[in-house]
Structure formats: C-alpha cells, structure tokens
Design an enzyme around this catalytic site. Structure first.
Site, PDB file in Angstrom:
ATOM      1  CD1 TRP A   1      72.897 171.779  53.497  1.00 44.37           C
ATOM      2  CD2 TRP A   1      74.469 173.345  53.377  1.00 44.37           C
ATOM      3  NE1 TRP A   1      72.319 172.960  53.897  1.00 44.37           N
ATOM      4  CE2 TRP A   1      73.254 173.944  53.829  1.00 44.37           C
ATOM      5  CE3 TRP A   1      75.590 174.154  53.224  1.00 44.37           C
ATOM      6  CZ2 TRP A   1      73.152 175.291  54.131  1.00 44.37           C
ATOM      7  CZ3 TRP A   1      75.481 175.507  53.524  1.00 44.37           C
ATOM      8  CH2 TRP A   1      74.280 176.064  53.977  1.00 44.37           C
ATOM      9  CG  ASP A   2      71.638 169.516  57.232  1.00 39.26           C
ATOM     10  OD1 ASP A   2      71.648 170.292  56.264  1.00 39.26           O
ATOM     11  OD2 ASP A   2      70.603 169.185  57.816  1.00 39.26           O
TER      12      ASP A   2
ATOM     13  CD  GLU B   1      66.636 174.965  50.610  1.00 41.22           C
ATOM     14  OE1 GLU B   1      65.641 174.877  51.361  1.00 41.22           O
ATOM     15  OE2 GLU B   1      67.467 174.067  50.481  1.00 41.22           O
TER      16      GLU B   1
ATOM     17  CE  LYS C   1      63.235 176.496  54.302  1.00 40.15           C
ATOM     18  NZ  LYS C   1      63.412 175.234  53.569  1.00 40.15           N
ATOM     19  CD  GLN C   2      69.354 177.897  55.249  1.00 38.14           C
ATOM     20  OE1 GLN C   2      68.606 176.973  55.055  1.00 38.14           O
ATOM     21  NE2 GLN C   2      70.599 177.734  55.643  1.00 38.14           N
TER      22      GLN C   2
END
Length: 829
Positions: free
Chosen positions: A371-372, A500, A612-613
């Site tokens: 998806w980047d 994640e 994580k983000q």
C-alpha cells in the site's frame, strides 16, 4: 524515555552539499549502507552502488522491476484461502563489473593503498561519479575516473565511462569487462522477515549466448515463473596505447578482456553500455533483438548524448519537484533532495509495473508492492508527475481480475487487492498482518480520488477508476454487516489496520473510516457516470454485473458506519478492544529490545496498547474534516506516546499531525527523522535497501505538514507554519503550476497558468491569476489558526526511539534510534 539525536556523518568525510551526496574517504565499515545510498536506477531497472572493480562488496545487486521467480509457500498447517505462491525479485546478471589489473594484480579499495578518493551521487546530472588515485606496492600510481548512469530517457539502457591513466610508469593494464551471475554472498537471515528468500543461480536457465568482439548478449528463462530475460553489453575503447581484445567465458561470468600496454599520462577510456529486457510473454529471441537495437543506438549516439538527455530529464524533474528548505538542520536540503532523487529513481520508468518497497536498491521485502505506493508515493507523484501517478493506478487496474480472484479465495465478493505482490497474486504468508489488512482496498480507492481531483482526469475515472471503485465497494459491503447490538450500525470485524502490533480486531477506526470513504466515492462515481455518460455506464454494467441497488446499499452502509468514540477519555479507540488492554511500558523497555517484533512473541505484543506505526493518527490526517480540532489533539496526545516508531512510515505522519496541532518541536523532530531515515540509518537496515515510502513521507511532511496543505474535493487549502526560515515548492494542479514560497514569516502563492485558481489560506479565500503573487503575513494570522500552540515544554517529547549502536561515521551511520521492523512474515516498510 531519553530522546537521542540521529548520529550524522562527519563533514570531512561526507560534506554537506545541496546537490550531491559526496563521500571523500572509503570507510569499509559503511560498505553495506553506501551500496544502497549510492544506488542508481530509473524505475525499470537499477544497480546497487558497489564499485566497478567488483571488490570489496557487501551484496552485489542488479534488479529489474517485476522480474521475479515464484515458489510454493510452505506451511506447517494450511487453511482455506492462504496464499500459495511466493514471489521474489531476481538478482539478475551484474553488468557493472570492470575489473582492473595492474602488473597482473587486481586493484581494489580493500587492498591497494589509496592516495585520493571521492565518490558522489549527483542529483542534477543523474550520475554516480568517482575519482580514485591508487599506488601499487611497486610505486606505480594509477588514476581512475568513472561515471555511471541508468538512463531516464532510455528505459532499458545504462552506461559506465571508465578512464584509467598511469601517471608515472609504463605498465601492462588489463580491463576485464564482465557480466556476472553472482553467488549469494550470504545467507539471508531467517530471523528477519524483511529479508528476501534465497534464490540460487539455477533460477535462470540459459537459453542463448551471442558474442561479437566487444559485444555480448545473454538470454534466460526463469525456472518457475517462465519469464524471459535478455541482457548484455557493448563497448567503445579509446586509447593511444597498444591494445588486444578477447572474450572469455566461465560458469559465473562472461568477459570481454582489454589488454593494454599503458604509457605514462595517456588515458585509457572504456565506455560500457548495458541493456536489460524482461517479459512475461515475449520470447528470448525477440528480447535479444530488442537488446541489439538498444546497443546499436547507444553506440551511434555515444555517452555524451546520454549525459545530455539525463541532464535534460533532471532539469525538468527539479523544476517540477524540488523542495527548497533552510533554517532547520544543516543537512536538511541535502537530505530532502536525496529523498526526492531516490523517489525519481524508483518511479520514473516504472511504467507498466508498481514500485517495490525498496525501489531497486535491494532485495528486501522480495521486491513486492504494498500500500506504500498509494498512500506515500502517489501523493508526491500526483503533484509533481501526474503521468507517473496515472501509470501506477493503471497497474492496479491491470491486476483487478487477480484481485477479484483473491476475493473469491477468501470467500468474499468484489475484489481484494493483495497485501504484497508482484504479479497480482497474494504473496503474504502471514494472514494476521497481511490478508487481514483489507484497508489496502481503501488505499487504492483513496489514490484514485486524489489523482482525479488534482488532475481533473475524468477520463481515467470513467474508463478505469469506477470499475475499481465498484469492486472494492462490493468487498466492503460484503465484509461488514449491520449490527443490532450496535444500533444497526455497519460494523467491520476481524481486520488489521495500519498498526501491525494490533491484529485481527473488530471495528478498526482507520479501516472503518477509509471504508466509508471508499463506499461513498464509489456510489457517487457510479451515479454521476450514469447521468453524464450513459453509454460508458452501460458498458460498465455489462462488465461488472452492477445492479441499480448496489450504490444505494453502499451509501446506506457508509451512512451507518460504526465509528467508536470513548466519552471518558475523549478519544477514538483504535478498535473495539484496544482500550481494554494493558498499556505497554515503553519507557521501561530496554532500548535494545526494539523493534518489539524481533524480541517478543506476536501474542505478547497483541495483548498490549502499543503501536508499530500511526493508525488513528493517520486517519486524523487523511480525513481531517471528520474530526474536531479538540478530538485531533486528544487522539494525538493519547496515541503518540505509545507509538514505537518501529515502522519507517510513522514519523512523517506524526510530523504532519503535530504541525496541524501547533506542536512545533514534535513536527520538526519527526520530519527530521523522516528525512534521515536512510542517511542516518535510523532503522539499522539501509544495507538491505532504501525506504522509498518514507521518502515520499518526507515530501508529505513538508507540503502537508509545514505548509499545511489539504486537498479534498478538488479544493486546496493551506495553513502554513512558520517553523523553518524558508520552504519553497511547486505543485501541478490541473495542468497548471502553483508555487508556494514560505520565508521570513510570510507566504507567497503564485500561479503559472491561464485559468484562475481559487485556494484557501488560513480560512481566507484567495483567487490566483497567472503570474500574480499573493502574499500573506503568517505572524498576523498565527493566533487565529485553530490549535496553534505548542505543548512541547509541558509534556513528554516525541517518542523517538533510543538505543546505542556504536560509533557510526558515515552517511548511513547507524542511529541510536530503534530500528524499524515488521511482524513475523509481514510488516510495513
């Protein structure tokens, strides 16, 4: 937690230059990182930044975008719908090698004394330039100048100019120009899921070899995926010295060997042209014919012509894409331009392919597309190179049938784009942080909307976009349900959001919000198409089987979408169960235990509130109009301290939202980390390739963060922050050029185009006309800007992970920050 600065390189080795990344001393300890940092590519193929002489080297790498091998994914226990076939980008034969022998002794940086050394990646010329003065044990001094490029203008062509001059003696020189199938130099770490599966040389089956004095062409077929490859080289030799030429062949390499009796002061100039061609359908013979034509043209035009077209291409690129910045950090401008140049190298000639997470700088993440592309690269491309953005979206459209098949495999309707792929099939073996990330569908839909609104390309929407929107909306409607327990709100269960470290949850807020956007945009687009272009609508109904009731169902689901809100805390829970978990003790976790995924079982991580983000915070940026400023502040303040930054995709989003909230220190710190992600090796893994999405994120942090741009419904608004002395960039908006210049507490907008453009500046409507400058003083409006304050003096500083890694000394020096990672089998870049 103690906040530590990224360790930056000493300027006497890596000087600060705005337009070049320069290395003035060979540092063996940084060999692996600099191979990524000095890589050259054009989006179709690329080469790691190793030396022409072949040694020393950490990992030779030459990659063609999309050229891959397939292999069966092993499982201890299978289940219905698990991905079955892995895909790995292939390290193809390496054509950059020109071994240098003086007095029949191999010259290399690891063994031969160096009197002078400089290597530079030049962002304006698009070349990797090097000058080395060697002295042999017998006192012979040999000066080597080289210049390497992968052409932006000629998609299948690279070239190396290699000049050798013996300064003080008459001596035999041998230049061995090679095409090498390197063995794997190391076993890829089984405990690090970011690294690629090991493939040996037998993956390429030799089909043809054609040789003619200075020229060599090879043809291959991959063993399993059955793709074809043709590669080869040709040369121009210029010297006044006596010379002999012969070809040699071994199991590992094919060589053209130039033996020259060098005399002092007389240069030996070798120009080597390289070409690569791959296909899923074209025969090896046809590929070899194409390779011959490319080399013939290169010989006719010469190296200087390639340099000229490379410079012209980059002049145009920098006119469109440059970001000028000052007043933040001494390396900010250099880092910003290096990031932009790497984005170009990853996307320029991708054409019919996607963009791998590492671009073409390394084999990590198997060369997969995530998806980047949509969320971190397309925003940059939409406003600097709309054609490239359109090509990436067309690539997704070409994979739509595979996405439909994937949806059927997981027992859903519509289409489900794979979490990680090269050929359109799902290659993610870890479903919890792979298949469950359905939000990739919303990412594709979001990118379509952003592209169409910014460019006005309604033709793309009619011909391709609406069909994608229909199938992704079908997936969401089938995936969710109207829950009686939630007052008949539309709920989406058992999904994973961007974070994640929290997987397979119910009603992930980010996912539900983005699904709502997807459903509404699909319904709107179908209804507009039906009323404005009945013929195209009829064709679409025929292709998709669309019923008149479906858009109504999508709109009903969107209107009833369940978005959780916790009244006690005044925040949006990341998911239904998130706030019921214990908060992870980030401050008490040893620095060397980050990233968490490499030190704790996934089930341990999944039991805690730890990120994580960015997840909810990402939604605050993407869908800002759905939140009040107070909600944004409360959400950011809650989630920011528990965001580990174990993903390279986090700092840029944190910077954008912090800037909107007026958190100056946070915004600048996070932007700095986004800029330095690779050049300071914040993740500790730049040796395996560059973080291309993080580079797109550094552009986003400048434009969406410091300049405060938002783009919804085709309308542009700005709330610039006076956080740096100078910030200047340009945007392509519906075929026109909008220039934004922030400096000394004011902002100037200037339109280059014949059609008036209306924008909003801090709530004020501005009508821009061709060539006219409109300036506003930021200081006068600062107090009126929503949320303009700085919490930095009263709360914990941004969670920039810490942990000592030694004494780095180069541009890829390892930062003491936590390195980024990904969960077992999965993750973000």
């Amino acid at each position: 937690m103690i906040r530590r600065e990224p360790v930056l390189p000493p300027e006497f080795i890596y000087p600060v230059e705005d337009w070049r990344m320069v290395e003035r001393e060979f540092v063996p300890a940084l060999l692996s990182q600099t191979e990524s940092i000095f890589a050259t590519a054009n989006g179709y193929f690329g080469m790691r930044g190793g030396f022409e002489e072949g040694t020393p080297a950490y990992e030779h790498g030459t990659f063609v975008n999309g050229f891959h091998e397939t292999w069966p994914i092993p499982y201890g226990e299978r289940a219905h719908g698990f991905a079955t076939t892995g895909q790995t980008i292939i390290n193809v034969p390496d054509g950059k090698i020109i071994r240098l022998y003086v007095d029949d002794e191999l010259v290399d940086l690891a063994r031969t004394p160096v009197l002078r050394y400089e290597r530079a990646l030049d962002f304006r010329t698009g070349t990797l330039d090097r000058e080395v003065l060697w002295e042999t044990p017998t006192g012979k001094q040999v000066l080597v100048r080289s210049r390497r490029l992968v052409s932006f203008a000629e998609r299948h062509l690279a070239a190396i100019f290699y000049e050798v001059t013996v300064l003080n003696a008459e001596v035999p020189i041998v230049l061995s120009s090679e095409l090498v199938q390197h063995p794997q130099p190391r076993m890829l770490g089984e405990d690090d899921p970011r690294l690629a599966r090991q493939l040996d040389r037998s993956v390429l089956i030799p089909e043809a070899r054609q040789a003619d004095k200075y020229r060599l062409l090879l043809g291959f077929t991959t063993r399993s995926s059955r793709m074809t490859l043709a590669c080869g080289f040709d040369h121009i030799l210029e010297t006044a010295c006596e010379c002999a030429v012969e070809q040699e062949k071994s199991d590992e390499a094919n060589r053209v060997v130039f033996s020259v009796q060098a005399t002092p002061g007389k240069p030996i100039r070798l120009t080597k042209f390289l070409t690569y061609h791959t296909s899923r359908t074209v025969s090896v013979g046809e590929q070899l014919d194409r390779a011959r034509r490319v080399l013939d043209r290169a010989l006719r035009q010469g190296f200087e012509r390639l340099l000229l077209t490379q410079r012209q291409y980059l002049d145009d690129f920098w006119h469109r894409a440059d970001v000028e910045v000052s007043g933040m950090h001494s390396r900010a401008q250099q880092c910003m331009r290096w990031d932009l140049f790497q984005l170009l190298q990853a996307t320029a000639r991708a054409d019919g392919a996607g963009v791998p997470a590492k671009g073409l700088t390394g084999q990590a993440y198997e060369g997969h597309y995530f998806w980047d592309m949509e969320m971190f690269m397309i925003p940059f491309l939409v406003y600097t190179d709309p054609r490239a953005a359109r090509n990436l979206l067309l690539f997704r459209y070409r994979l739509l049938d595979a996405a439909r098949q994937r949806a059927r495999e997981v027992s859903q309707k519509g289409a489900l784009f794979p979490w990680r792929t090269i050929n359109g099939q799902e290659a993610s073996a870890y479903y919890a942080a792979g298949t469950a990330q359905y939000h990739i569908n919303a990412a594709v839909a979001y990118a379509i909307r952003k592209y169409v609104e910014a460019t006005g390309d309604e033709d793309f929407l009619r011909r391709y976009g609406v069909e994608i929107l229909i199938e992704t909306a079908r997936l969401w409607y089938d995936l969710g349900f109207f829950s009686e327990r939630r007052g008949n709100r539309f709920c989406i269960n058992s999904v994973t959001g961007p974070d994640e470290y929290t997987t397979v949850v119910d009603n992930n807020t980010y996912t539900n919000l983005m699904a709502r956007e997807n459903l509404r945009y699909a319904a709107d687009s179908v209804e507009i198409l039906q009323s404005t272009d009945p013929l195209t609508y009829s064709e679409l109904v025929y292709r998709t089987g669309l019923s008149p009731e479906e858009p109504k169902d999508w709109r009903r689901a969107a209107d009833a979408m369940y978005i959780a809100f916790d009244e006690a805390l005044g925040i949006h829970p990341q998911d239904d169960g998130f706030l019921n978990r214990e908060v992870w003790d980030c401050a008490g976790t040893p620095a060397d235990h980050y990233p968490l995924l490499l030190h704790y079982h996934p089930l341990v991580i999944y039991r805690y509130q730890v990120l994580k983000q960015t997840d909810v915070v990402f939604a605050l940026f993407l869908l800002g109009e759905d939140f009040t400023m107070e909600q944004k502040r409360r959400d950011f303040d809650y989630y920011d301290p528990m965001t580990t930054g174990d993903s390279s995709l986090s700092a840029c989003i944190q910077s954008i939202v912090a800037a909107e909230l007026g958190y100056r220190t946070h915004a600048l710190e996070y932007w700095k980390y986004a800029l330095l992600m690779d050049l300071a090796d914040v993740g500790g893994n730049v040796k395996d390739g560059c973080h291309i999405a993080a580079m797109g994120g550094s552009w986003m942090a400048a434009v969406y963060g410091l300049a405060g741009m938002r783009d919804r419904g085709g309308k542009l608004s700005f709330k610039p922050r006076p956080y740096v002395e100078r910030l200047r960039f340009a945007l392509a908006v519906r075929g026109q050029r909008l220039e934004v210049h922030i400096e000394n507490g004011s902002v100037t907008y200037r339109l280059r185009g014949k059609v008036e453009l209306t924008i909003t500046h801090c709530g004020e409507t501005l009508v821009l006309r061709d060539g006219e400058a409109v300036t506003r003083n930021l200081a006068e409006r600062a107090e009126a800007m929503d949320g303009f304050h700085d919490r930095d003096s009263s709360v914990m500083p941004p969670r920039i992970p810490a942990g000592d890694r030694g004494d780095p000394t180069g541009p890829a020096a390892k930062s003491p920050a936590k390195h980024r990672g990904r969960p077992p089998g999965e993750g973000t870049r």
